[in-house]
Write a protein that holds these residues in place. Sequence first.
Motif, PDB file in Angstrom:
ATOM      1  N   MET A   1       0.814  -1.209   0.000  1.00 30.72           N
ATOM      2  CA  MET A   1       0.000   0.000   0.000  1.00 30.72           C
ATOM      3  C   MET A   1       0.853   1.268   0.000  1.00 30.72           C
ATOM      4  O   MET A   1       0.411   2.324  -0.444  1.00 30.72           O
ATOM      5  CB  MET A   1      -0.942  -0.009   1.205  1.00 30.72           C
ATOM      6  CG  MET A   1      -1.937  -1.154   1.212  1.00 30.72           C
ATOM      7  SD  MET A   1      -3.130  -1.100  -0.148  1.00 30.72           S
ATOM      8  CE  MET A   1      -4.202   0.222   0.410  1.00 30.72           C
ATOM      9  N   ASP A   2       2.078   1.159   0.487  1.00 32.10           N
ATOM     10  CA  ASP A   2       2.966   2.320   0.509  1.00 32.10           C
ATOM     11  C   ASP A   2       3.461   2.688  -0.880  1.00 32.10           C
ATOM     12  O   ASP A   2       4.048   3.761  -1.068  1.00 32.10           O
ATOM     13  CB  ASP A   2       4.139   2.116   1.460  1.00 32.10           C
ATOM     14  CG  ASP A   2       4.872   0.802   1.241  1.00 32.10           C
ATOM     15  OD1 ASP A   2       4.318  -0.093   0.573  1.00 32.10           O
ATOM     16  OD2 ASP A   2       5.997   0.670   1.762  1.00 32.10           O
ATOM     17  N   ASP A   3       3.243   1.829  -1.858  1.00 32.77           N
ATOM     18  CA  ASP A   3       3.582   2.184  -3.235  1.00 32.77           C
ATOM     19  C   ASP A   3       2.546   3.115  -3.850  1.00 32.77           C
ATOM     20  O   ASP A   3       2.837   3.801  -4.840  1.00 32.77           O
ATOM     21  CB  ASP A   3       3.678   0.926  -4.116  1.00 32.77           C
ATOM     22  CG  ASP A   3       4.921   0.108  -3.832  1.00 32.77           C
ATOM     23  OD1 ASP A   3       5.819   0.620  -3.136  1.00 32.77           O
ATOM     24  OD2 ASP A   3       4.978  -1.043  -4.302  1.00 32.77           O
ATOM     25  N   ALA A   4       1.355   3.129  -3.299  1.00 31.91           N
ATOM     26  CA  ALA A   4       0.247   3.844  -3.924  1.00 31.91           C
ATOM     27  C   ALA A   4      -0.267   5.024  -3.110  1.00 31.91           C
ATOM     28  O   ALA A   4      -0.934   5.897  -3.666  1.00 31.91           O
ATOM     29  CB  ALA A   4      -0.913   2.876  -4.195  1.00 31.91           C
ATOM     30  N   PHE A   5       0.035   5.063  -1.810  1.00 33.36           N
ATOM     31  CA  PHE A   5      -0.563   6.077  -0.953  1.00 33.36           C
ATOM     32  C   PHE A   5       0.493   6.789  -0.117  1.00 33.36           C
ATOM     33  O   PHE A   5       1.588   6.270   0.116  1.00 33.36           O
ATOM     34  CB  PHE A   5      -1.587   5.436  -0.004  1.00 33.36           C
ATOM     35  CG  PHE A   5      -2.798   4.872  -0.693  1.00 33.36           C
ATOM     36  CD1 PHE A   5      -3.882   5.685  -0.987  1.00 33.36           C
ATOM     37  CD2 PHE A   5      -2.849   3.541  -1.052  1.00 33.36           C
ATOM     38  CE1 PHE A   5      -4.996   5.169  -1.623  1.00 33.36           C
ATOM     39  CE2 PHE A   5      -3.959   3.013  -1.688  1.00 33.36           C
ATOM     40  CZ  PHE A   5      -5.038   3.839  -1.971  1.00 33.36           C
ATOM     41  N   LEU A   6       0.130   7.957   0.368  1.00 38.20           N
ATOM     42  CA  LEU A   6       0.938   8.639   1.364  1.00 38.20           C
ATOM     43  C   LEU A   6       0.881   7.830   2.655  1.00 38.20           C
ATOM     44  O   LEU A   6      -0.159   7.255   2.993  1.00 38.20           O
ATOM     45  CB  LEU A   6       0.401  10.051   1.606  1.00 38.20           C
ATOM     46  CG  LEU A   6       0.378  10.975   0.385  1.00 38.20           C
ATOM     47  CD1 LEU A   6      -0.368  12.258   0.713  1.00 38.20           C
ATOM     48  CD2 LEU A   6       1.793  11.280  -0.087  1.00 38.20           C
TER      49      LEU A   6
END
Length: 387
Positions: free
Chosen positions: A52-57
Amino acid sequence: MRTLMKWVLRIVLMLVLAAVVVGVWKREEIQRLMAVNSLFSEEKIIHNFSHMDDAFLTVDLPRGEGATFELPYGPGFELPEGTDKWVEDRAVTSLLVMQDGQIRFEEYYLGTTPEDRRISWSVAKSYLSALFGILMAEGAIDSLDDPVVKYAPKLQGTAYDGATIRNVLNMASGVTFDEDYLDYNSDINRMGRVVALGGELDDFAASLNETFVEPGETWQYVSIDTHVIGMVVRGATDRSVADLLTEKIIEPLGLERDGYYVTDGAGVAFVLGGLNFTTRDFARFGQMILQNGEHNGQQIVPAEWIAESVFPSAPTEAGEIGYGYQWWIPVGAHEGEFLARGVYGQYIYFDQPRGVVIVSTGADRSFRDDGVNETNIEMFRTIAQSL
């Protein structure tokens, strides 16, 4: 004619240049929006839920410098008949079974590994409940019957003006909110796009102005209620939820890996569903809750709060699954049986009398089908009873 063509060409070039400039300027927001739109697609969902850290702050939840909370392996056991089919049907990505503080079963599926930090979705709500109980005991919040606007004045004049803290903990705010994940224009999906585009969830919550009943009358699962709890926490302490959770729960637990929260554009934690931990670290939290908030001789969460928060106090319909303060209580539950639950198959199941904690993560795109949640709970019960 040539003059006209030159003029048209010049306009086209200017528009293209403007589009390129905007594309560069908003590149990260566009990438996040594209990620949200494909987040749950069949070919990407398993990978996405571990990255998820690839897509969101995001904001880190550091494990600290303390010793790791060891999870020793106990004697193995054969899973009950039908478990393998359930794992396949429900797109389970990990299953960890603990009894009396020992791992009795641990397995990872669909290409995931023990090192994957999996998205919690609404399991995060139960973490926030635990943090809230700590802050209540410390005196940061005076009473559950205080109005939320006492600590979150931004909500004055909104649909939340008149709701108490107890109302939002119980998902009984009365606020109109569409939680249909399959409807692109639903409130829950509009909220997701706010996060993806770097907007502020405080503003989103303050934009809600409709209610369908008086606060406290009816239970309706409204995820934005949990964000309001986060607003109350931040208003009462003048600190971020991420910092408070790290200090009061994450570091004392001795996790094996740093975790992280998904955040909005203001760096505010997505408290209603944005935690990311390994399966074992979810189990460490679960074991502490199973032990009534105690770990390694330290009372991390008040035992009285856990007992109160897992009691089915919300005004749910008779015969339906119960709800406490951000915890679920299954139909027909015995004392000490409750769970944290997130969409797409995320669970922490508790059977305190048997000393059992079960963590299951998943990528089940059929999670909303009739009977799926009930089937999952029955599987957890069967596993617990077979130990």
